[in-house]
Design a protein around this motif. Structure first.
Motif, PDB file in Angstrom:
ATOM      1  N   MET A  81     -15.821 -11.189 -11.160  1.00 20.19           N
ATOM      2  CA  MET A  81     -15.703 -12.540 -10.603  1.00 20.19           C
ATOM      3  C   MET A  81     -14.364 -12.716  -9.914  1.00 20.19           C
ATOM      4  N   ALA A  82     -14.360 -13.339  -8.753  1.00 22.34           N
ATOM      5  CA  ALA A  82     -13.124 -13.578  -8.011  1.00 22.34           C
ATOM      6  C   ALA A  82     -12.767 -15.055  -8.045  1.00 22.34           C
ATOM      7  N   LYS A  83     -11.465 -15.325  -8.041  1.00 26.89           N
ATOM      8  CA  LYS A  83     -10.966 -16.681  -7.906  1.00 26.89           C
ATOM      9  C   LYS A  83     -10.496 -16.822  -6.467  1.00 26.89           C
ATOM     10  N   ILE A  84     -11.146 -17.744  -5.717  1.00 27.70           N
ATOM     11  CA  ILE A  84     -10.962 -17.811  -4.268  1.00 27.70           C
ATOM     12  C   ILE A  84     -10.444 -19.184  -3.855  1.00 27.70           C
ATOM     13  N   ALA A  85      -9.424 -19.202  -3.022  1.00 24.94           N
ATOM     14  CA  ALA A  85      -8.939 -20.445  -2.403  1.00 24.94           C
ATOM     15  C   ALA A  85      -9.157 -20.342  -0.895  1.00 24.94           C
ATOM     16  N   ILE A  86      -9.653 -21.409  -0.294  1.00 27.39           N
ATOM     17  CA  ILE A  86      -9.860 -21.447   1.152  1.00 27.39           C
ATOM     18  C   ILE A  86      -9.050 -22.610   1.714  1.00 27.39           C
ATOM     19  N   ILE A  87      -8.210 -22.312   2.697  1.00 28.33           N
ATOM     20  CA  ILE A  87      -7.234 -23.288   3.215  1.00 28.33           C
ATOM     21  C   ILE A  87      -7.563 -23.688   4.643  1.00 28.33           C
ATOM     22  N   ASN A  88      -7.471 -24.979   4.900  1.00 26.69           N
ATOM     23  CA  ASN A  88      -7.459 -25.500   6.275  1.00 26.69           C
ATOM     24  C   ASN A  88      -6.067 -26.054   6.535  1.00 26.69           C
ATOM     25  N   PRO A  89      -5.330 -25.518   7.521  1.00 27.96           N
ATOM     26  CA  PRO A  89      -3.954 -25.952   7.765  1.00 27.96           C
ATOM     27  C   PRO A  89      -3.871 -27.376   8.315  1.00 27.96           C
ATOM     28  N   ALA A  90      -2.687 -27.939   8.227  1.00 26.82           N
ATOM     29  CA  ALA A  90      -2.446 -29.286   8.749  1.00 26.82           C
ATOM     30  C   ALA A  90      -2.544 -29.295  10.272  1.00 26.82           C
ATOM     31  N   PHE A  91      -2.979 -30.423  10.798  1.00 25.07           N
ATOM     32  CA  PHE A  91      -3.005 -30.662  12.232  1.00 25.07           C
ATOM     33  C   PHE A  91      -1.798 -31.507  12.624  1.00 25.07           C
ATOM     34  N   GLU A  92      -1.448 -31.434  13.885  1.00 27.83           N
ATOM     35  CA  GLU A  92      -0.459 -32.346  14.430  1.00 27.83           C
ATOM     36  C   GLU A  92      -1.176 -33.588  14.954  1.00 27.83           C
ATOM     37  N   PRO A  99     -21.218 -16.622  -3.614  1.00 24.32           N
ATOM     38  CA  PRO A  99     -22.081 -16.431  -4.796  1.00 24.32           C
ATOM     39  C   PRO A  99     -21.553 -17.192  -6.000  1.00 24.32           C
ATOM     40  N   PRO A 100     -22.453 -17.732  -6.821  1.00 24.72           N
ATOM     41  CA  PRO A 100     -22.043 -18.645  -7.908  1.00 24.72           C
ATOM     42  C   PRO A 100     -21.151 -18.028  -8.969  1.00 24.72           C
ATOM     43  N   GLU A 101     -21.113 -16.710  -9.064  1.00 21.60           N
ATOM     44  CA  GLU A 101     -20.266 -16.103 -10.098  1.00 21.60           C
ATOM     45  C   GLU A 101     -18.783 -16.203  -9.759  1.00 21.60           C
ATOM     46  N   HIS A 102     -18.464 -16.567  -8.516  1.00 17.46           N
ATOM     47  CA  HIS A 102     -17.067 -16.701  -8.118  1.00 17.46           C
ATOM     48  C   HIS A 102     -16.614 -18.165  -8.227  1.00 17.46           C
ATOM     49  N   GLU A 103     -15.332 -18.355  -8.447  1.00 23.51           N
ATOM     50  CA  GLU A 103     -14.740 -19.698  -8.468  1.00 23.51           C
ATOM     51  C   GLU A 103     -14.108 -19.988  -7.115  1.00 23.51           C
ATOM     52  N   VAL A 104     -14.396 -21.178  -6.555  1.00 22.85           N
ATOM     53  CA  VAL A 104     -13.871 -21.536  -5.235  1.00 22.85           C
ATOM     54  C   VAL A 104     -13.100 -22.843  -5.317  1.00 22.85           C
ATOM     55  N   VAL A 105     -11.914 -22.855  -4.708  1.00 24.93           N
ATOM     56  CA  VAL A 105     -11.114 -24.066  -4.583  1.00 24.93           C
ATOM     57  C   VAL A 105     -10.850 -24.293  -3.089  1.00 24.93           C
ATOM     58  N   LEU A 106     -11.095 -25.513  -2.615  1.00 26.58           N
ATOM     59  CA  LEU A 106     -10.881 -25.863  -1.219  1.00 26.58           C
ATOM     60  C   LEU A 106      -9.578 -26.641  -1.078  1.00 26.58           C
ATOM     61  N   ILE A 107      -8.751 -26.221  -0.143  1.00 27.61           N
ATOM     62  CA  ILE A 107      -7.453 -26.856   0.075  1.00 27.61           C
ATOM     63  C   ILE A 107      -7.345 -27.280   1.536  1.00 27.61           C
ATOM     64  N   ASP A 108      -7.292 -28.567   1.771  1.00 27.79           N
ATOM     65  CA  ASP A 108      -7.088 -29.098   3.117  1.00 27.79           C
ATOM     66  C   ASP A 108      -5.682 -29.662   3.173  1.00 27.79           C
ATOM     67  N   LEU A 112      -1.342 -20.642  -6.048  1.00 26.29           N
ATOM     68  CA  LEU A 112      -2.167 -19.639  -5.377  1.00 26.29           C
ATOM     69  C   LEU A 112      -1.928 -18.233  -5.905  1.00 26.29           C
ATOM     70  N   ALA A 113      -0.824 -18.032  -6.600  1.00 21.37           N
ATOM     71  CA  ALA A 113      -0.537 -16.708  -7.160  1.00 21.37           C
ATOM     72  C   ALA A 113      -1.607 -16.269  -8.149  1.00 21.37           C
ATOM     73  N   ASP A 114      -2.341 -17.224  -8.714  1.00 21.29           N
ATOM     74  CA  ASP A 114      -3.387 -16.909  -9.685  1.00 21.29           C
ATOM     75  C   ASP A 114      -4.714 -16.542  -9.029  1.00 21.29           C
ATOM     76  N   PHE A 115      -4.798 -16.617  -7.693  1.00 21.41           N
ATOM     77  CA  PHE A 115      -6.063 -16.371  -7.002  1.00 21.41           C
ATOM     78  C   PHE A 115      -6.169 -14.919  -6.537  1.00 21.41           C
ATOM     79  N   ASP A 116      -7.382 -14.429  -6.556  1.00 19.60           N
ATOM     80  CA  ASP A 116      -7.633 -13.057  -6.105  1.00 19.60           C
ATOM     81  C   ASP A 116      -7.714 -12.973  -4.583  1.00 19.60           C
ATOM     82  N   ILE A 117      -8.283 -13.992  -3.974  1.00 18.69           N
ATOM     83  CA  ILE A 117      -8.467 -14.008  -2.526  1.00 18.69           C
ATOM     84  C   ILE A 117      -8.038 -15.373  -1.995  1.00 18.69           C
TER      85      ILE A 117
END
Length: 567
Positions: A1-12, A44-53, A64-69
């Motif tokens: 299982m992977a711990k995944i964070a997905i980031i959307n950067p700030a806009f101007e 896939p449901p076996e992975h943990e996902v965190v969304l960061i906007d 984020l140091a605790d995340f695999d991807i």
């Protein structure tokens, strides 16, 4: 299982971002990019996902140091912030993957900062990568061999977003556009054959958004009506869902100008509570339209461009538009022609942008061959295009002056009054058969609009720091109330238009006072004709959006959004 964070950067700050109005109304962003919840759903449901906007929360690099991807997506206007984030992640030796519109057209841009790159759509490649990552066999680059089958896309995980910080939500019906505009990367990335979801998929997503309390949605399709025949039965199902649920949501979307040719389609959109459409008009100069192969705007059927816009408005759907200056057939006269056009067309919200050549588009290839591209990463004159019939200084000056003129209070409100007061504009939704038969909705509409107007007016008077502008807004609102006293919804809409004017006026004033800031900031945008900019909606390989065109009346605050969506 992977711990995944997905980031959307700030806009101007941008025209469509409505940042100055957001601050006034207590929100952090106008809408979430649709890629984040879709990528989460594809995981896939076996992975943990965190969304960061980053537009609604800071990035906690220690966390984020605790995340695999760690994944990051972004469009061209975000590329510099993307680079800053990636540099920090690389310094912390994190495993990083990147995709989105910018990576899709410039895939080597972050090559030294990422472990894996996604190009194009990623419904297939994202799950494939995760499987290969688990097995230790993943590649450095992923690109789908075929376009995504839209009927296989799962319901996005809107529940993972911090929805309370957004003014409204986003959803998608289709991808692709049948036209061939030279400057556009949509057809390069998604093709010219529109692909549409099943109605059942869309209903599932509507139920998901409704469960999250989302009352306002932007349908992020680059051209909702790219396949008119196929979209009609889908819209009929959405209309049925609205009626069965007492109209819980209000929508806005993007469409092509040939919408004016199909009354049945406009009626279906009205029944779906689609109150406004963003249309890429681009130019009143027909030679420029032919040059860029935007032939759908110069067809004789329906009359002139202004007449076509009026057909849609008179039907009861508000039109917003994108305009572009800097085509080869544009001379310095184009700036006055653009001003005249938006006045005659009665379009309150017109985004006027500098032509920009996006890598991989026919325009980019042609101008590169002609030696007319500024190949630097930050463009001194706000665009990478070297114009043909005016100097770069003339183009930038004319653009800035045109934007400033268009959002002077008297000019803006004269356009607004021309449609809403002089033409007695009313959204078609409120005149559909369902609304006529359900009188109680009209009573509910009256109550909600009046309550919403009071809240918004109070916030407007507290939030606008310029006393002269506040005075103008009060005078204009009271004039609208006097003119349309039998239509309380207009009080509400008109007050929202004042809040939106404040953002546009503030932004354009800042641009004029410090053009160098505009060149280094706004000039980063690769495309400014669309509220989506470069497709708001795809997963890792192709999507993220700055902002949508907003609902015909853009309900700024959620506590009064029901005035529009439940009426």
């Amino acid at each position: 299982m992977a711990k995944i964070a997905i980031i959307n950067p700030a806009f101007e700050v941008s025209y469509w971002g409505l940042e100055h109005a957001q601050k006034m109304m207590g929100y952090r962003a106008n809408m979430p990019v649709a890629s984040l919840p879709l990528l989460a759903a594809l995981t896939p449901p076996e992975h943990e996902v965190v969304l960061i906007d980053e537009n609604v929360e800071d990035i906690d690099y220690d966390m984020l140091a605790d995340f695999d991807i760690v994944g990051i997506t972004g469009m061209s206007v975000q590329r510099f912030r993307m680079e800053e984030i990636l540099t920090e992640l690389r310094a912390r030796e994190m495993f990083v993957v990147a995709g989105g519109p910018w990576v899709t057209v410039e895939e080597s841009y972050f090559e030294s900062l990422v472990d894996v790159t996604f190009v194009g759509e990623a419904e297939v490649t994202w799950p494939q990568f995760l499987t290969e990552w688990e097995n230790g066999t993943h590649s450095r680059r992923y690109e789908q061999a075929e376009k995504t089958d839209m009927t296989t896309i799962p319901t996005p995980r809107h529940d993972l977003l911090k929805n309370e910080h957004y003014m409204f939500g986003s959803l998608q019906f289709s991808r692709g556009c049948p036209f061939q505009c030279e400057f556009c990367d949509i057809i390069v990335t998604f093709g010219r054959r529109p692909r549409i979801k099943n109605a059942s998929q869309i209903i599932d997503e509507l139920n998901c958004l409704k469960a999250q309390g989302v009352k306002i949605g932007f349908i992020v399709d680059d051209n909702l009506i790219g396949n008119k025949k196929a979209i009609k039965p889908v819209l009929a199902e959405v209309a049925r869902w609205q009626e069965e649920n007492d109209y819980p949501m209000v929508f806005s979307t993007e469409a092509s100008l040939d919408l004016c040719e199909d009354a049945e389609l406009m009626e279906l959109m009205a029944r779906c509570n689609i109150q406004s459409v963003f249309i890429g008009i681009e130019s009143p100069n027909e030679e420029s339209l032919k040059e860029t192969k935007k032939y759908q705007n110069v067809r004789e059927r329906g009359g002139s461009i202004v007449e076509k816009v009026h057909i849609i408005q008179d039907f009861g759907i508000e039109v917003w538009c994108g305009l572009i200056v800097g085509f080869d057939n544009d001379t310095p006269e184009i700036f006055e022609n653009q001003k005249t056009f938006i006045k005659q067309a009665r379009i309150t919200h017109a985004m006027i942008g500098l032509l920009h050549a996006i890598p991989k588009t026919p325009l980019y290839d042609r101008l590169k061959e002609e030696g007319r591209l500024d190949m630097s990463d930050q463009h001194e004159f706000g665009t990478n295009v070297i114009p043909k019939q005016m100097s770069r200084e003339e183009l930038l000056h004319g653009y800035l002056e045109t934007m400033q003129h268009s959002y002077q209070p008297d000019v803006y409100f004269d356009r607004l009054d021309s449609l809403f007061l002089n033409r007695d504009f009313m959204f078609r939704t409120f005149r559909t058969e369902y609304f006529r038969k359900h009188k109680w909705l009209q009573v509910k509409q009256f109550s909600f609009f009046m309550a919403g107007f009071c809240v918004l007016f109070w916030r407007l008077m507290r939030g606008v720091p310029d006393k002269d502008l506040r005075k103008i807004y009060r005078r204009r609102i009271f004039g609208a109330m006097k003119s349309r006293f039998r239509s309380p919804s207009i009080f509400f809409f008109y007050t929202i238009k004042c809040a939106m004017h404040y953002h546009h006026y503030k932004m354009t004033t800042d641009m004029i006072e410090d053009p160098t800031k505009f060149v280094s900031s706004y000039g980063k945008s690769m495309r400014t004709d669309s509220p989506n900019h470069e497709h708001a909606h795809e997963p890792a390989g192709s999507c993220s959006s700055k902002t949508p065109v907003t609902v015909g009346a853009l309900p700024i605050v959620k506590e009064v959004a029901a005035c529009e969506s439940n009426a």
